[in-house]
Write an enzyme that holds these catalytic residues in place. Structure first.
Site, PDB file in Angstrom:
ATOM      1  N   ARG A   1       1.196  -1.782 -15.883  1.00 42.98           N
ATOM      2  CA  ARG A   1       1.577  -0.825 -14.617  1.00 42.98           C
ATOM      3  C   ARG A   1       3.061  -0.458 -14.584  1.00 42.98           C
ATOM      4  NH1 ARG A   1      -2.053  -4.175 -10.047  1.00 42.98           N
ATOM      5  NH2 ARG A   1      -4.217  -3.534 -10.962  1.00 42.98           N
TER       6      ARG A   1
ATOM      7  N   GLU B   1      -7.192   0.506 -10.911  1.00 48.66           N
ATOM      8  CA  GLU B   1      -7.087   0.517 -12.138  1.00 48.66           C
ATOM      9  C   GLU B   1      -8.480   0.735 -13.013  1.00 48.66           C
ATOM     10  OE1 GLU B   1      -3.543  -1.575 -13.407  1.00 48.66           O
ATOM     11  OE2 GLU B   1      -4.843  -2.544 -15.252  1.00 48.66           O
TER      12      GLU B   1
ATOM     13  N   ARG C   1       3.061  -7.607 -12.879  1.00 49.73           N
ATOM     14  CA  ARG C   1       1.842  -8.423 -12.928  1.00 49.73           C
ATOM     15  C   ARG C   1       0.845  -7.387 -13.532  1.00 49.73           C
ATOM     16  NH1 ARG C   1      -2.614  -7.560 -10.034  1.00 49.73           N
ATOM     17  NH2 ARG C   1      -1.966  -6.645  -8.374  1.00 49.73           N
TER      18      ARG C   1
ATOM     19  N   GLN D   1       6.046  -4.277  -7.516  1.00 48.74           N
ATOM     20  CA  GLN D   1       5.103  -3.344  -8.500  1.00 48.74           C
ATOM     21  C   GLN D   1       4.532  -2.073  -7.811  1.00 48.74           C
ATOM     22  OE1 GLN D   1       0.921  -4.688  -9.550  1.00 48.74           O
ATOM     23  NE2 GLN D   1       2.158  -4.678 -11.437  1.00 48.74           N
TER      24      GLN D   1
ATOM     25  N   HIS E   1       2.108   0.645  -8.093  1.00 45.52           N
ATOM     26  CA  HIS E   1       0.721   0.922  -8.922  1.00 45.52           C
ATOM     27  C   HIS E   1       0.734   2.425  -9.342  1.00 45.52           C
ATOM     28  CE1 HIS E   1      -3.521   1.257  -9.584  1.00 45.52           C
ATOM     29  NE2 HIS E   1      -3.681   0.076  -9.365  1.00 45.52           N
TER      30      HIS E   1
ATOM     31  N   LEU F   1      -5.074   3.343  -2.444  1.00 45.23           N
ATOM     32  CA  LEU F   1      -5.088   2.874  -3.828  1.00 45.23           C
ATOM     33  C   LEU F   1      -6.473   3.441  -4.621  1.00 45.23           C
ATOM     34  CD1 LEU F   1      -4.432   0.810  -6.091  1.00 45.23           C
ATOM     35  CD2 LEU F   1      -6.120  -1.090  -4.896  1.00 45.23           C
TER      36      LEU F   1
ATOM     37  N   PHE G   1      -8.989  -3.430 -18.929  1.00 50.59           N
ATOM     38  CA  PHE G   1      -8.166  -3.294 -17.854  1.00 50.59           C
ATOM     39  C   PHE G   1      -6.543  -3.235 -18.643  1.00 50.59           C
ATOM     40  CE2 PHE G   1      -7.373  -4.056 -13.098  1.00 50.59           C
ATOM     41  CZ  PHE G   1      -8.588  -3.323 -12.610  1.00 50.59           C
TER      42      PHE G   1
ATOM     43  N   HIS H   1       2.536  -1.530  -4.209  1.00 50.20           N
ATOM     44  CA  HIS H   1       1.346  -2.265  -4.221  1.00 50.20           C
ATOM     45  C   HIS H   1       1.319  -3.893  -4.029  1.00 50.20           C
ATOM     46  CE1 HIS H   1      -2.944  -2.654  -5.096  1.00 50.20           C
ATOM     47  NE2 HIS H   1      -2.476  -3.579  -6.338  1.00 50.20           N
TER      48      HIS H   1
END
Lengths: 565, 395, 299
Positions: free
Chosen positions: A275, A244, A378, A229, A231, A241, A113, A342
């Site tokens: 991100r 990720e 984050r 954030q 995304h 979405l 990730f 996001h």
């Protein structure tokens, strides 16, 4: 009047985890949610949950990645706790039945990730949030004797006693329209973020910042609210979405020249940089004319480089999303994506037990809260972890706190006021604007001025607009005059919550005159640790205006350094 | 942009009046969802339209409705797609079936759906001892139960369940799929107890009428009916549970009659389903009661010459050589022990074409192509393996 | 057209008039039936419920036998349940080369081998897709004018749509109505057309099973149907053979004749009700015979 040791508002991952932990600690618990618990927005979390569980991995490595991801704005004591407790929490989830992916040896398997120095993301295909949420709800069902579940109850206010201690809430049974006062020794807010203040957003329609605004209204400080954030991969089409996990599995990002542009921005981590970095890179490509599509507003996410068998098994949900919502078979052709709102890193300020510093009896956990473990940005797969760790800790702490206490007496004045307020909304004449119109204007404006790139002018416009919309909202009218499932009147109340929290975001973004994490000021493009390595707190102090103060970032073992991926 | 007219089923429980139809014309791109259409109608014209919704992306399970009579998620159905099923050019949207309506498109899921879910003890009962680290379980087992885990509890299958329509007590597709999630989970300690409970219940696994409605309705590929059939299979074959509803006896009688005759022998099937798998079953008390109650039907059938006494008493049978082949197939396949079994689940394995990465039809088209007219009996004609013209050329 | 013909079990057992009427109708449509008299029961989903691989292997054997029929264009069945159960097995066999090889290994003992890509169609699908409705119309001798017919498909032939290849190009879930119209009849819309007859649970929950049958029959009565037509002999068992009991279950008189698809086609092609075995039904098809008589009288 329902009375419980611990009252939890919101039944997503943080709320359900808090409920189970409080019940395990011997408390009587109520969990109250405006939607059925499995409809909570945690259900949409796709990619996974981070934990340094593998023998060769360490919690320190996970913590460092998180600190760096936060652009050094995260509080390191809280981050240490989260990363240290992650492996046990993950095993607990496994033991209660989450169907985590296994490797060939039958052990828990991981995927890579963003922003992580090791593959430590555990997952269930790309429905990790759903799988965990549904398993927690299985447990809530199992605990039906100690946990009372109030499903489809809408909270209108938090209630304080004369000393200002939070002793319950007022809520409306959506099904009947009845208003009720809930009495509790401790209240845990777990009602999620405010993504709906942006349009488009990956967030569900229910993410209207209710808990943030309710806490703010009774004097709780909000922290890191400027950190929003975006995304990197949301569908250009409609903002949905794309996990990720797709990039975790190896997918590439390409511009209109077919170039893997992340080489320029993050030569080491490429698509798996944090991100904020990837979204900014994308926005730059788009702004400089290398976007795709009719208005050049998108970029390609190429999943075809991932083996099909793997995609079909591990990314099943986004295969469907591509097919159903964009008409694209992502296993055979690239799909058009763009950065999209996001998550909010900010929220109700808490300590590591979830306690809100200035309001006794009040806790917060999950996206509604700001501990702060995410700081300026984050990391993917840290939000599920945040909800579970701090949900559990808040539940345990609240249960303990309640043990020696008598049940407080809850004043009924708030109930009367809320009833009158709702009646007044229903009775408004149809001379003002429609609620939906104001909501639309707010979202579109926020997405224009408070997005990936910000500057003083745009933010000033934003603040002006929010103030105007707040004014408009006081006379906005609704159509539904009924009591049963009057979603219209709830929409009007939610709009108020959204405007309050949007204002806090705008004010904080104006205040922070530097670029850090998700906040990028084109007029202050550098990070400035000397002046701005600190949190921005916003409080109401008893009036309707946001007041700004600062608080220090807690540092344990990692000094700020230049951030490269 | 295009105009679409939505015909919404409205119901206001406070008005004292019956449900009625309400039409609104909305303006959206054709590939936008029916939910977006409803939300536009609500935003522009009438804020009192009731519908549960949240994620807009087919994951929260809130917006189950019936569109042109078919259960669906409103967010998961495009307007142009819905137009195809619209009878008079108007997209008709109603609340789901089999559940009481609370207001407009909102039904009482708690009174039906969630009550049934609670009926199946919907939580893991851990196999002891609980390991210090994770349970070690096969990769395939976790993917397998993830098919049931993929259920978003939207109620579309419940809405359309034909058994529940007649028998409201039927536990139903969603709850039984949930039950499989535990029976298929190697970490659960009570497979046998769960199965026995669901098999003995007259409204349990053997009350499913095998109508495929739930498979068709499910927006997430959970295939509840297939999970119910697996519950039956595991119940009878692996746990030896013989239920009071004749379910297992019927299955065994059917399977063994085909083994012994190659074809089905209906006259013998019924008594054996009631009385057990033997020629003597028809003289057992359970079968006797059943035969007695069916006497008028049998009499009429004989009278009409539909069934001759000889035909009923004597099975039609395959020629000897073929019957021997059938018996050998039984011996081979039924003889496999648990480790040797090959139970293909396409949800897990996928389709060859999809795995090859070459130009091939998507799963749906592949399934259709399998019996499409153009290919004919490809194998027989070409006489060469894998030369079906409809299939992937790359294999 | 030459087809490898799979009649199924029930059409030769409790509904012999189905197999009989198909045999009468085929020559009138120039269909040459090569009966798969060596093939075994499809399992009707019940064998698959017991042992999936067993059902798949038995049907693979049937498919292999069909593929051996010289000059046959496809395999044809006359039973919705056979269609559904066999298609389910075929879907698995065709989807995975590995699985196909595994099943073929068992068949290999008997010198049989299934190649993927068999075309297996119910008589209904064959009428529309292979013969064509215009061709069918041109062969009609006694149009079913004024005969009000309710279609009853049977679950196995309409769901799941993706497995059965039902889409915009092949709207197979409308074929029964199309055929009724092509034969000159009037299609009756009623609630039960796509519902379950209840037969699969007749031994497990008889009351519910019969109620299902009774409701659909009642709906058809209420909409003024003269008769129903079905491509599924198992539905026929619950709708016709059990109709006297279904009447008790729903507490009303029904008296609704139920025809097999080949019988309805046969009537329009000019065959006598008796030739088609209509008198063998439990519910006397009085309305159909009256219609037939009046047509003949009219001529």
């Amino acid at each position: 009047m329902p009375s419980h040791d611990v009252l939890i508002i919101g039944a997503g991952l943080a709320g359900q985890r808090a409920a189970l932990a409080a019940a395990d600690a011997g408390a009587s618990v109520a969990i109250l949610s405006k939607v059925h618990p499995v409809r909570s927005h945690s259900v949409a979390a796709a990619g996974g949950i981070n934990a340094a569980l593998k023998p060769q991995d360490t919690w320190e490595s996970h913590a460092y990645d998180t600190v760096k991801g936060s652009d050094f704005l995260g509080d390191q004591d809280a981050i240490e706790i989260m990363c240290r407790e992650a492996p046990d929490e993950l095993l607990h989830l496994e033991h209660i039945g989450v169907t985590f992916h296994r490797n060939d040896a039958g052990e828990l398997g991981t995927r890579a990730f963003g922003g992580a120095s090791a593959a430590r993301t555990y997952y269930v295909a790309d429905i990790t949030g759903q799988a965990i949420l549904h398993v927690l709800y299985e447990q809530i069902t199992k605990y039906h004797e100690t946990v009372d579940s109030y499903e489809e109850w809408f909270t209108t206010s938090l209630v304080q006693d004369d000393e200002g201690t939070c002793v319950g809430c007022v809520a409306r049974d959506i099904r009947t329209g009845e208003m009720e006062l809930f009495n509790a020794k401790s209240v845990i807010l777990a009602s999620g973020g405010n993504g709906q203040t942006f349009k488009p957003t990956t967030n569900a329609l229910i993410c209207t910042g209710d808990g943030i605004a309710q806490a703010y209204a009774i004097g709780a400080p909000l922290m890191d609210m400027e950190m929003v954030q975006y995304h990197p991969t949301t569908l250009t089409e409609n903002g949905f979405l794309i996990t990720e996990g797709a990039r975790g599995e190896g997918a590439h990002l390409l511009n209109s020249d077919g170039e893997r542009f992340m080489e320029k921005y993050a030569p080491n981590k490429m698509e798996l940089a944090s991100r904020d970095v990837v979204s900014r890179a994308e926005q730059t490509e788009i702004n400089e004319g290398r976007g795709i599509g009719p208005d050049g507003g998108g970029l390609y996410l190429d999943v075809t480089v991932v083996p099909r068998k793997r995609t079909l098994e591990a990314l099943r949900e986004i295969v469907n999303i591509g097919k159903d919502f964009a008409g694209t078979d992502i296993t055979r052709e690239p799909i058009s994506i763009r950065p999209g709102q996001h998550y909010i890193m900010g929220g109700v300020k808490t300590d590591v037990h979830g306690q809100v510093p200035t309001v006794a009896g009040l806790y917060a956990a999950g996206e509604v809260a700001c501990v702060s473990v995410h700081g300026g940005n984050r990391l993917g797969a840290n939000s599920l972890l945040d909800t579970l760790i701090f949900g559990r800790r808040a539940g345990q702490h609240a249960a303990q706190r309640s043990r020696a206490m008598p049940m407080p007496t809850t004043p009924t004045s708030r109930l009367r006021q809320d009833l009158e307020h709702i009646d007044a909304i229903i009775a408004r004449d149809r001379s003002g604007r429609r609620i939906s119109e104001i909501k639309d204007e707010l979202g579109t404006m926020m997405n224009r001025n408070v997005a990936v790139y910000r500057d003083a002018d745009g933010l000033a416009t934003a603040h002006e607009t929010v103030r105007r919309l707040k004014e408009d909202a006081t006379t906005a009218y609704i159509d539904d005059r009924g009591t049963v499932f009057n979603q219209d009147v709830l929409g009007a109340i939610e709009l108020g919550y959204m405007l309050d929290t949007a204002q806090a975001t705008v004010v904080a973004a104006i205040e922070r005159k530097e670029s850090r994490g998700a906040q990028f000021r084109t007029d202050f493009p550098e990070r400035n640790d000397d002046e701005w390595l600190k949190h921005i707190d916003i409080s109401r102090n008893g009036d309707d205006e946001p007041h700004v103060t600062h608080s220090p970032v807690t540092m344990t073992q990692w000094e700020p350094e230049e951030r490269k991926y | 942009m295009a105009e679409f007219t939505l015909r919404l089923r409205r119901y206001d429980p406070e008005s004292g009046e019956a449900a009625y139809w309400d039409e609104h014309t909305i303006d959206l791109e054709p590939h936008r969802s029916v939910l977006e259409g409803i939300l536009q109608a609500r935003a522009r014209f009438d804020g009192s339209i009731g519908i549960r919704c949240s994620c807009r992306a087919a994951i929260c399970g809130s917006c189950g409705v019936r569109i042109n009579g078919q259960p669906a998620l409103a967010c998961h159905t495009h307007l142009d797609q819905a137009m195809k099923g619209a009878r008079d050019g108007v997209i008709e949207i109603e609340p789901m079936g089999n559940m009481p309506v609370l207001k407009d498109l909102i039904v009482d899921m708690d009174a039906v759906h969630w009550k049934k879910v609670r009926r199946v003890t919907p939580w893991l009962i851990n196999k002891e001892p609980i390991p210090e680290r994770e349970y070690i379980v096969p990769h395939e087992a976790m993917v397998d139960v993830t098919q049931s885990m993929a259920c978003i509890q939207c109620g579309a299958c419940v809405s359309d369940c034909l058994s529940m329509e007649v028998d409201p007590l039927f536990i139903g597709p969603a709850a039984l799929a949930k039950a499989y999630r535990f029976v298929g989970d190697p970490r659960d300690a009570q497979h046998s107890e769960r199965l026995n409970d669901l098999a003995q219940d007259p409204h349990g696994i053997y009350d499913c009428t095998h109508c495929f409605k739930c498979i068709e309705a499910c927006p997430k590929g959970v295939a509840p009916m297939s999970q119910i059939m697996r519950l039956r299979r595991i119940s009878g074959r692996d746990h030896g549970i013989v239920d009071a509803n004749n379910g297992e006896r019927h299955e065994i009688a059917f399977t063994n009659l085909v083994r012994d005759h190659g074809l089905l022998w209906e006259a013998e099937l019924l008594p054996r389903s009631y009385g057990g798998d033997s020629w003597l079953a028809k003289f057992g008390p359970a079968a006797g009661r059943e035969l007695l109650s069916s006497l008028p039907v049998i009499g009429k059938a004989l009278l009409r010459g539909k069934v001759t006494p000889m035909g009923a008493l004597k099975a039609h049978k395959l020629p000897d050589e073929d019957l021997q082949q059938v018996k050998r197939i039984y011996a081979t396949v039924e003889g496999r022990d648990e480790a040797e079994r090959y139970e293909l689940n396409l949800y897990i394995s996928g389709y060859d074409e999809d795995m090859e990465g070459a130009e091939g039809p998507p799963p749906d088209a592949a399934a259709a192509g399998a019996q499409g007219g153009d290919g004919g009996m490809a194998g027989a004609e070409s006489g060469q393996p894998g030369q079906s013209p409809e299939r992937s050329p790359s294999r | 057209m030459k087809v490898a013909y799979w009649p199924g079990c029930v059409s030769r057992g409790f509904t012999p008039e189905l197999h009989g009427s198909m045999a009468k109708v085929a020559p009138l449509l120039d269909i040459e039936l090569v009966e798969l008299d060596r093939a075994s029961c499809c399992g009707a989903g019940v064998i698959a419920e017991h042992n999936q691989e067993l059902a798949d292997t038995l049907n693979a054997r049937t498919f292999a036998l069909a593929q051996q029929v010289e000059g046959a264009e496809l395999m044809m069945n006359i039973c919705s349940t056979c269609q559904g159960a066999q298609t389910e097995c075929q879907e698995r066999l065709d989807a995975s080369a590995d699985y196909r090889a595994h099943v073929n290994e068992t068949l290999g003992e008997h010198g049989l081998h299934y190649e993927k890509g068999l075309s297996n169609k119910n008589f209904l699908w064959l009428l529309v897709e292979e013969m064509g409705l215009d061709e069918l119309r041109s062969r009609v001798k006694q149009p079913l004018t004024d005969l009000r017919v309710g279609p009853f498909y049977g679950c196995y032939i309409v769901r799941p749509t993706d497995r059965l290849g039902i889409d915009d190009l092949k709207p197979r879930d409308t074929y029964l109505a199309q055929v009724i119209e092509a034969l000159g009849g009037t299609v009756i819309e009623y609630a039960g057309a796509y519902k379950c007859c209840g037969f699969p649970i007749i031994t497990m929950n008889k009351e519910v099973s019969l109620k299902q049958a009774g409701r659909h029959l009642g709906d058809a009565v209420d909409q003024g149907a003269d008769c129903l037509v079905t491509p599924c002999p198992l539905c026929h068992l619950n709708l016709d053979l059990q109709q006297p009991l279904a009447e008790k279950a729903v507490n009303r008189t029904l008296n609704m004749p139920v025809l097999h698809l080949p019988q309805l086609v046969g009537l329009a092609l000019g065959l006598e009700p008796k030739e088609l075995g209509l008198q063998q039904h439990i519910v006397k098809p009085t309305s159909v015979i009256d219609w037939s008589t009046s047509v003949v009288a009219g001529v």
